[in-house]
Design a protein around this motif. Structure first.
Motif: not given
Length: 530
Positions: A331-338, A340-348, A359-370
């Motif tokens: 779910d977070a990946g889908m929101v992130t993709a939306t 980065n395609r529809q908001l971030v480019p126009n803001m910059i 720049p790349h905006l990311r919604v979600g927990r860091p992909d790290e080892v616990p």
């Protein structure tokens, strides 16, 4: 600032950014008041609503999807759980590169995120989980010479439709055919729970059937409780009773059901008959309603442990939690993709002009080892030479760098540095152990031995320990090379059963020889002095 350029280099007038576009209309096609097709819903009506939505008339479907989220306690709860699990995730920004310009863009985007505009509207964006899509109108503003969203306004899906030519292009309900949406003014988030048309990919399309059958069961259950939760009242009147007397008896019998009390003439008779096997009949309704709720839990959350207690204990809950994390990450990946395609480019682009990279905006927990697995693996490997920068470990554990003058807790034990002689002059103060070693090395040189004793022992220990150390390093290297990602690497390292017996044996022999050599040198020194 009369005009700007979007991320594609097209000129955009500032007035079109600030004026609201999708607003309600009194008496028009976009009304605030919604219909309620859930009232008296039947299988035939539900099938017609779903068919009409797939054919390009989705308004009734959107109204029905909103209805069941309001009316069904279980569906509303699990949908809120799934939305909030993503809405509270951290939001981070990564610069397009290490260049100063790209870092400036990332800092601008991060500053806007810190204003919590996006955080406050993530929940509304995730309304697409149930209905297939959500539409957010961007309210742009100029602040300190910079153009940025002041708010992301949720617009009900009832005010939009799809282009009949492709079934995917979202149009604003305006006139007969609809009106295209300007790309710089709206965020259309599509959430695909299955492949196919967006209107057919929402979870509500499946949940509607379970809700309808559950509503039938609940209604039957309520009628059963009303009719059979109390004894059946039977009133008897005489053969010559008048209609007025019959009405009095009927009111008395009816009043007992609601008021549990009644007044009747002495000549009238009322009997109460208990209904047998009421408990078994009641269980049937409850089991059916619970089963439908569990199916909805599986549909929305992918599991049932977080909503219903099930047997299996800790192991089952852990497995179900992993399923929930997978859904949350997607779910977070889908929101992130939306975004980065529809908001971030126009803001910059509105503030810094069109760019090759954004720049790349990311919604979600860091992909790290616990943290637990990371600390255990590091503790095991550190004695064998694994090192890490102190600042990295502090960041990884969330511990800030200590401020000047702060009271510190923990840390390495301080080591006392021993000063060495300079130009043949002994230090001003030496410890007793330092004096002994100085005399030991001095006597060793006086005997003119072909090679220093310490060097001989060091070389021998290095030769004996080399094989054991190489074996341990090879095991660690193989685990790291076979891993697919950081999580996999941590799990493999944690499962390693390292056998440092050979290394321990070599170290023990080396220490024993060093001890004996030291004693022998000390005896030789004492003999030479006497």
């Amino acid at each position: 600032m009369a005009s700007l350029k979007d991320y594609l280099g097209r000129v955009v007038k500032m007035l079109t950014l600030t004026d609201p576009h999708a607003t309600p209309q009194a008496g028009g096609v976009r009304q605030v008041i919604s219909g309620h097709p859930a009232n008296g819903l039947t299988p035939q009506r539900l099938a017609n609503i779903l068919r009409s939505a797939a054919e390009g008339e989705p308004e009734a479907y959107f109204e029905l999807a909103e209805d069941i989220e309001e009316r069904d306690l279980h569906y509303g709860a699990v949908m809120a759980t799934r939305k909030r699990s993503v809405a509270q995730l951290p939001i981070t920004v990564k610069a397009a590169s290490d260049s100063a310009e790209h870092k400036k863009h990332a800092d601008f985007l991060q500053a806007w995120i810190d204003e919590e505009v996006l955080r406050a509207n993530l929940f509304d964006m995730l309304d697409a989980i149930g209905k297939g899509l959500s539409v957010m109108e961007i309210d742009w503003q100029v602040k300190n010479g910079l153009v940025m969203p002041r708010d992301l306004i949720w617009r009900t899906q009832r005010w939009f439709t799809f282009d009949r030519a492709d079934g995917e292009t979202v149009l604003l309900r305006e006139g007969v055919a609809g009106e295209p949406l300007p790309e710089h003014k709206f965020i259309v988030h599509r959430h695909k729970s299955k492949s196919g048309l967006t209107i057919r990919s929402g979870i509500a399309r499946v949940a509607l059937w379970a809700w309808m059958f559950k509503s039938f069961t609940t209604k039957d259950w309520a009628i059963f409780c009303q009719n059979y939760g109390q004894p059946i009242r039977i009133g008897k009147y005489g053969r010559g009773a008048t209609e007025e007397e019959k009405d009095v008896l009927w009111r008395a019998v009816s009043g007992i059901a609601g008021d549990c009390a009644a007044i009747i003439p002495r000549e009238m008779l009322i009997e109460l008959h208990e209904v047998g096997s009421k408990s078994s009949s009641t269980d049937m309704y409850e089991r059916r309603a619970d089963w439908l709720d569990r199916q909805v839990s599986k549909l929305v959350l992918g599991q049932t442990t977080t909503t219903d207690a099930v047997s299996g204990g800790h192991a089952v809950s852990q497995e179900h939690r992993l399923v929930q994390e997978d859904i949350e990450r997607d779910d977070a990946g889908m929101v992130t993709a939306t975004l980065n395609r529809q908001l971030v480019p126009n803001m910059i682009a509105f503030n810094f002009g069109p760019q090759d990279r954004y720049p790349h905006l990311r919604v979600g927990r860091p992909d790290e080892v616990p943290l637990k697995e990371f600390s255990e693996a590091f503790a095991k490997l550190a004695p064998y030479g694994l090192t890490a920068d102190e600042s990295y470990l502090q960041d990884r554990m969330g511990i800030p760098k200590p401020k000047a003058g702060a009271v510190l807790v923990g840390g390495r034990s301080p080591t006392t540095a021993v000063s060495s002689p300079i130009d043949g002059q002994p230090p001003a103060r030496q410890t007793a152990s330092a004096s002994i070693f100085d005399n030991l090395f001095k006597s060793a040189h006086q005997r003119n031995e072909p090679e220093d004793t310490v060097e001989i022992l060091t070389k021998r220990l290095d030769e004996e320990a080399a094989g054991a150390m190489n074996g341990l390093v090879d095991e660690v290297r193989k685990a790291l090379m076979d891993a697919s990602d950081l999580r996999d690497a941590a799990e493999r390292l944690a499962k390693l059963d390292l056998a440092p017996d050979d290394l321990a044996e070599a170290m023990a022999r080396g220490m024993a020889l060093a001890h004996l050599a030291g004693q022998a040198s000390l005896i030789d020194d004492l003999k030479s002095r006497s």
